[in-house]
Scaffold this active site. Structure first.
Site, PDB file in Angstrom:
ATOM      1  N   LYS A 263       0.862  -1.188   0.000  1.00 56.49           N
ATOM      2  CA  LYS A 263       0.000   0.000   0.000  1.00 56.49           C
ATOM      3  C   LYS A 263       0.894   1.231   0.000  1.00 56.49           C
ATOM      4  O   LYS A 263       1.689   1.426   0.919  1.00 56.49           O
ATOM      5  CB  LYS A 263      -0.900   0.010   1.244  1.00 56.49           C
ATOM      6  CG  LYS A 263      -1.615   1.353   1.491  1.00 56.49           C
ATOM      7  CD  LYS A 263      -2.490   1.348   2.752  1.00 56.49           C
ATOM      8  CE  LYS A 263      -3.049   2.745   3.057  1.00 56.49           C
ATOM      9  NZ  LYS A 263      -3.886   2.788   4.280  1.00 56.49           N
ATOM     10  N   LYS A 275     -10.152  13.075   7.876  1.00 55.69           N
ATOM     11  CA  LYS A 275      -9.644  12.773   9.209  1.00 55.69           C
ATOM     12  C   LYS A 275      -9.617  14.037  10.072  1.00 55.69           C
ATOM     13  O   LYS A 275      -9.488  15.137   9.535  1.00 55.69           O
ATOM     14  CB  LYS A 275      -8.203  12.245   9.107  1.00 55.69           C
ATOM     15  CG  LYS A 275      -8.065  10.854   8.549  1.00 55.69           C
ATOM     16  CD  LYS A 275      -6.598  10.441   8.505  1.00 55.69           C
ATOM     17  CE  LYS A 275      -6.428   9.054   7.920  1.00 55.69           C
ATOM     18  NZ  LYS A 275      -7.031   7.978   8.727  1.00 55.69           N
ATOM     19  N   ASP A 286       1.776   6.686   5.377  1.00 56.28           N
ATOM     20  CA  ASP A 286       0.759   5.734   4.932  1.00 56.28           C
ATOM     21  C   ASP A 286       1.184   4.977   3.661  1.00 56.28           C
ATOM     22  O   ASP A 286       0.416   4.206   3.109  1.00 56.28           O
ATOM     23  CB  ASP A 286      -0.571   6.457   4.717  1.00 56.28           C
ATOM     24  CG  ASP A 286      -1.761   5.538   4.931  1.00 56.28           C
ATOM     25  OD1 ASP A 286      -1.597   4.501   5.609  1.00 56.28           O
ATOM     26  OD2 ASP A 286      -2.845   5.844   4.409  1.00 56.28           O
ATOM     27  N   ASP A 345     -12.091   6.990   3.788  1.00 56.15           N
ATOM     28  CA  ASP A 345     -10.860   6.835   4.565  1.00 56.15           C
ATOM     29  C   ASP A 345     -10.418   5.364   4.644  1.00 56.15           C
ATOM     30  O   ASP A 345      -9.326   5.060   5.090  1.00 56.15           O
ATOM     31  CB  ASP A 345     -11.060   7.412   5.968  1.00 56.15           C
ATOM     32  CG  ASP A 345      -9.747   7.660   6.689  1.00 56.15           C
ATOM     33  OD1 ASP A 345      -8.688   7.598   6.031  1.00 56.15           O
ATOM     34  OD2 ASP A 345      -9.786   7.926   7.909  1.00 56.15           O
ATOM     35  N   GLU A 347      -9.291   3.571   2.351  1.00 56.75           N
ATOM     36  CA  GLU A 347      -8.820   3.629   0.964  1.00 56.75           C
ATOM     37  C   GLU A 347      -7.745   2.601   0.639  1.00 56.75           C
ATOM     38  O   GLU A 347      -7.608   2.187  -0.502  1.00 56.75           O
ATOM     39  CB  GLU A 347      -8.293   5.043   0.670  1.00 56.75           C
ATOM     40  CG  GLU A 347      -6.837   5.327   1.078  1.00 56.75           C
ATOM     41  CD  GLU A 347      -6.579   5.241   2.575  1.00 56.75           C
ATOM     42  OE1 GLU A 347      -7.539   5.318   3.351  1.00 56.75           O
ATOM     43  OE2 GLU A 347      -5.398   5.075   2.960  1.00 56.75           O
ATOM     44  N   ARG A 349      -7.450  -0.535   1.283  1.00 56.25           N
ATOM     45  CA  ARG A 349      -7.963  -1.819   0.765  1.00 56.25           C
ATOM     46  C   ARG A 349      -8.417  -1.698  -0.674  1.00 56.25           C
ATOM     47  O   ARG A 349      -8.384  -2.656  -1.424  1.00 56.25           O
ATOM     48  CB  ARG A 349      -9.076  -2.339   1.700  1.00 56.25           C
ATOM     49  CG  ARG A 349     -10.286  -1.454   1.790  1.00 56.25           C
ATOM     50  CD  ARG A 349     -11.133  -1.755   3.026  1.00 56.25           C
ATOM     51  NE  ARG A 349     -10.556  -1.174   4.240  1.00 56.25           N
ATOM     52  CZ  ARG A 349     -11.060  -1.312   5.461  1.00 56.25           C
ATOM     53  NH1 ARG A 349     -12.160  -2.039   5.637  1.00 56.25           N
ATOM     54  NH2 ARG A 349     -10.478  -0.743   6.497  1.00 56.25           N
TER      55      ARG A 349
HETATM   56  N1  BES Z   1      -4.028   4.844   6.916  1.00 56.85           N
HETATM   57  C1  BES Z   1      -5.113   4.578   7.780  1.00 56.85           C
HETATM   58  C2  BES Z   1      -4.729   3.646   8.940  1.00 56.85           C
HETATM   59  C3  BES Z   1      -3.700   4.163   9.890  1.00 56.85           C
HETATM   60  C4  BES Z   1      -4.068   4.811  11.046  1.00 56.85           C
HETATM   61  C5  BES Z   1      -2.358   3.968   9.649  1.00 56.85           C
HETATM   62  C6  BES Z   1      -3.128   5.285  11.925  1.00 56.85           C
HETATM   63  C7  BES Z   1      -1.406   4.434  10.530  1.00 56.85           C
HETATM   64  C8  BES Z   1      -1.792   5.082  11.677  1.00 56.85           C
HETATM   65  C9  BES Z   1      -6.242   3.930   6.987  1.00 56.85           C
HETATM   66  O1  BES Z   1      -6.339   4.328   5.666  1.00 56.85           O
HETATM   67  C10 BES Z   1      -7.509   4.353   7.654  1.00 56.85           C
HETATM   68  O2  BES Z   1      -7.803   5.505   7.638  1.00 56.85           O
HETATM   69  N2  BES Z   1      -8.224   3.390   8.217  1.00 56.85           N
HETATM   70  C11 BES Z   1      -9.446   3.663   8.889  1.00 56.85           C
HETATM   71  C12 BES Z   1     -10.447   2.648   8.420  1.00 56.85           C
HETATM   72  C13 BES Z   1     -11.849   2.955   8.846  1.00 56.85           C
HETATM   73  C14 BES Z   1     -12.359   4.169   8.112  1.00 56.85           C
HETATM   74  C15 BES Z   1     -12.714   1.740   8.545  1.00 56.85           C
HETATM   75  C16 BES Z   1      -9.187   3.537  10.377  1.00 56.85           C
HETATM   76  O3  BES Z   1      -8.416   2.668  10.775  1.00 56.85           O
HETATM   77  O4  BES Z   1      -9.725   4.337  11.123  1.00 56.85           O
HETATM   78 ZN    ZN Z   2      -4.625   4.960   4.773  1.00 60.57          ZN
HETATM   79 MN    MN Z   3      -7.480   6.077   5.427  1.00 63.87          MN
END
Ligand code: BES
Ligand code: ZN
Ligand code: MN
Length: 497
Positions: A263, A275, A286, A345, A347, A349
């Protein structure tokens, strides 16, 4: 930092480092210096209550009889615990301690400790590895105008050991792997105003000089391939999305192909599901999954591994914009499966869905292993210590955990289950991109599995470990280059004849 190996010959000036075993045990070389200084070492050990425990250091300045030397004693702990990993930690400890007595260069005396698990040359090589890993700094943007650059470690370590040639050879084999780790850390540390998908692709192209074949697909090519899930993430950014394919063919025609998929979200604002401001700057890392894949390709090609390895990274920027995707959009992925985007968010996946499908379709790999800073939920589950592993194949999972253990990267297996898989069903499309509140890292993994076409697959959620806010045994704070060494070991142990 330069690291050199030489046969033992004690100098009479400079900074000299000796390891001290548990219960303040000195080696033969240290004992000879102790004699020449009328017992300065044993006196200092006593006065300093120094037991030789791991993590302990003690410096002795200008001892009588050796006035031009500084002696640094470094606790090595119990001989029975002294394996390769422990030796690396000692190397890291030496690097820091030498910097602490503001030494620019040092001579490290390494002798085989009685009862240790590794012999002297291997011990010396691993001490060098630890020092090398610990010496990484990201100081590209420090001009020196304000922050003088902080305290620096030594720029030269000479390691004295019986069997220096053997130690040198062992360390030489590791150097390309360390270069791969440092490359991953450099990429992850880069700020996102510089680090666009195209900038990342340009960094990948540099692997050509190691013999890696690099192909870059732009948006037009991806549109032809119907990679609409990946493209949807990047459509709100003015920066063009890229997919990079890196191939190392060191294994010959009949060797199996291992594939790594990463990713590479160069910045994740969350998109329209934006966010909160606090901590959003963390989203420069990321693209940590892509960093791991690129670093591993550099390591594997750098040491000319006799294996066939493919690395694929999906590079996009997730921005809110007039052209960004919306919650409620339905996209058709390259696999033909449709996805309802509930949260923009989630994204990563979407990017991996198309990258995984593309990889299995084009390369027919023996295994696919993907890396992603995928969910905050994995940090809730495992904190910042272990990466979460999901796998469709038990043998693959065991091999990854074991390679991780060898290099000191902690990996914990998490469950996949049909009951979780069902939770991403939706009436409006084949699936949705988020599950219910609980088990967020698991439903993300279930989503990915739907794009693996039953090829043996493993997924590492590295959100908690790609970056460290505290200093680690072998790493300064910041980007960790997590899993580059694990993957190098994994290829070496399972795919090289
Ligand atoms: N890049 C984030 C996950 C992340 C969070 C990585 C903190 C490193 C530190 C990912 O894209 C994300 O935003 N995931 C969301 C998913 C949710 C919207 C289902 C999350 O984990 O809140
Ligand atoms: Zn992300
Ligand atoms: Mn995200």
């Amino acid at each position: 930092m330069k690291i050199a190996f030489a046969e033992p010959k004690l100098p009479t000036s400079g900074l000299l480092v000796f390891l001290v075993g548990a219960e303040a045990q000195l080696g033969a070389a240290a004992k000879s210096v102790d004699k020449a200084t009328k017992g300065a070492l044993t006196r200092a050990l006593k006065a300093g209550n120094f037991a030789g425990k791991k993590g302990e250091n003690l410096s002795i300045l200008a001892p009588q009889g050796r006035e031009k030397t500084t002696i640094l004693l470094v606790g090595a702990g119990e001989a029975k615990d002294l394996d390769a990993l422990r030796a690396q930690e000692i190397g890291s400890q030496i690097y820091k301690a030498v910097g602490g007595v503001s030494g620019k260069s040092a001579i490290v005396s390494v002798e085989a400790a009685r009862g240790a698990k590794v012999r002297a040359p291997r011990l010396a090589a691993n001490i060098a590895i630890g020092a090398r890993l610990r010496s990484y700094r990201y100081d590209k943007y420090l001009t020196g105008a304000v922050n003088g650059g902080g305290s620096r470690g030594p720029n030269r370590l000479q390691i004295m050991v019986k069997g220096a040639a053997d130690a040198r050879k062992r360390y030489g084999q590791f150097a390309p792997v360390a270069d791969g780790v440092d490359l991953a850390r450099d990429l992850v540390s880069e700020p996102s105003n510089v680090k666009s998908p195209k900038w990342m692709a340009a960094q990948c192209r540099k692997l050509t000089k190691l013999g890696v074949k690099v192909e870059v697909l732009g948006e037009a090519q991806m549109r032809k391939l119907r990679m609409n899930a990946l493209l949807a993430v990047g459509q709100g950014s003015v920066r063009e999305s890229q997919l990079v394919v890196m191939r190392w063919n060191g294994g010959g025609r009949n060797a199996k192909t291992v594939s790594f998929i990463g990713k590479g979200v160069t910045f994740d604002t969350g998109g329209i599901s934006i966010k909160p401001a606090g901590g959003m700057e963390d989203m420069i890392w990321d693209m940590g999954g892509a960093g791991t894949v690129i670093g591993a390709m550099a390591a594997i090609a750098g040491r000319k591994a006799k294996a066939n390895v493919v690395g694929v990274v999906g590079l996009v920027e997730n921005m809110p914009d007039g052209n960004a995707q919306r919650p409620g959009d339905i996209v058709t992925s390259m696999s033909g499966q449709t996805i309802e985007v509930i949260n923009t968010d989630a994204e990563g996946r979407l990017v991996l869905a198309d990258a995984l499908w593309y990889t299995q379709k084009r390369f027919k790999p023996d295994v696919m292993i993907d890396f992603a800073t995928l969910t905050g939920a994995i940090m809730v589950a495992l904190g910042r210590e272990y990466a979460g592993l999901y796998a469709s194949d038990n043998g693959l999972a065991e091999r990854l955990v074991s390679s991780g253990q060898t290099v000191g990267e902690k990996i914990w297996r998490m469950p996949l289950d049909n009951a979780y898989d069902k939770q991403i069903n939706t009436p409006r499309a084949d699936m949705k991109n988020v599950g219910p509140r609980w088990g967020g890292s698991i439903t993300a993994a279930q989503f990915l599995q739907r794009f693996t076409n039953d090829v043996p697959w493993a997924h590492l959620d590295i959100a908690g470990v790609a970056w460290s806010d505290k200093e680690l045994p072998l790493m300064a704070r910041g980007a960790s280059g997590f899993a580059v060494r694990t993957l190098d070991r994994f290829v070496c142990e399972n795919y090289e004849s």
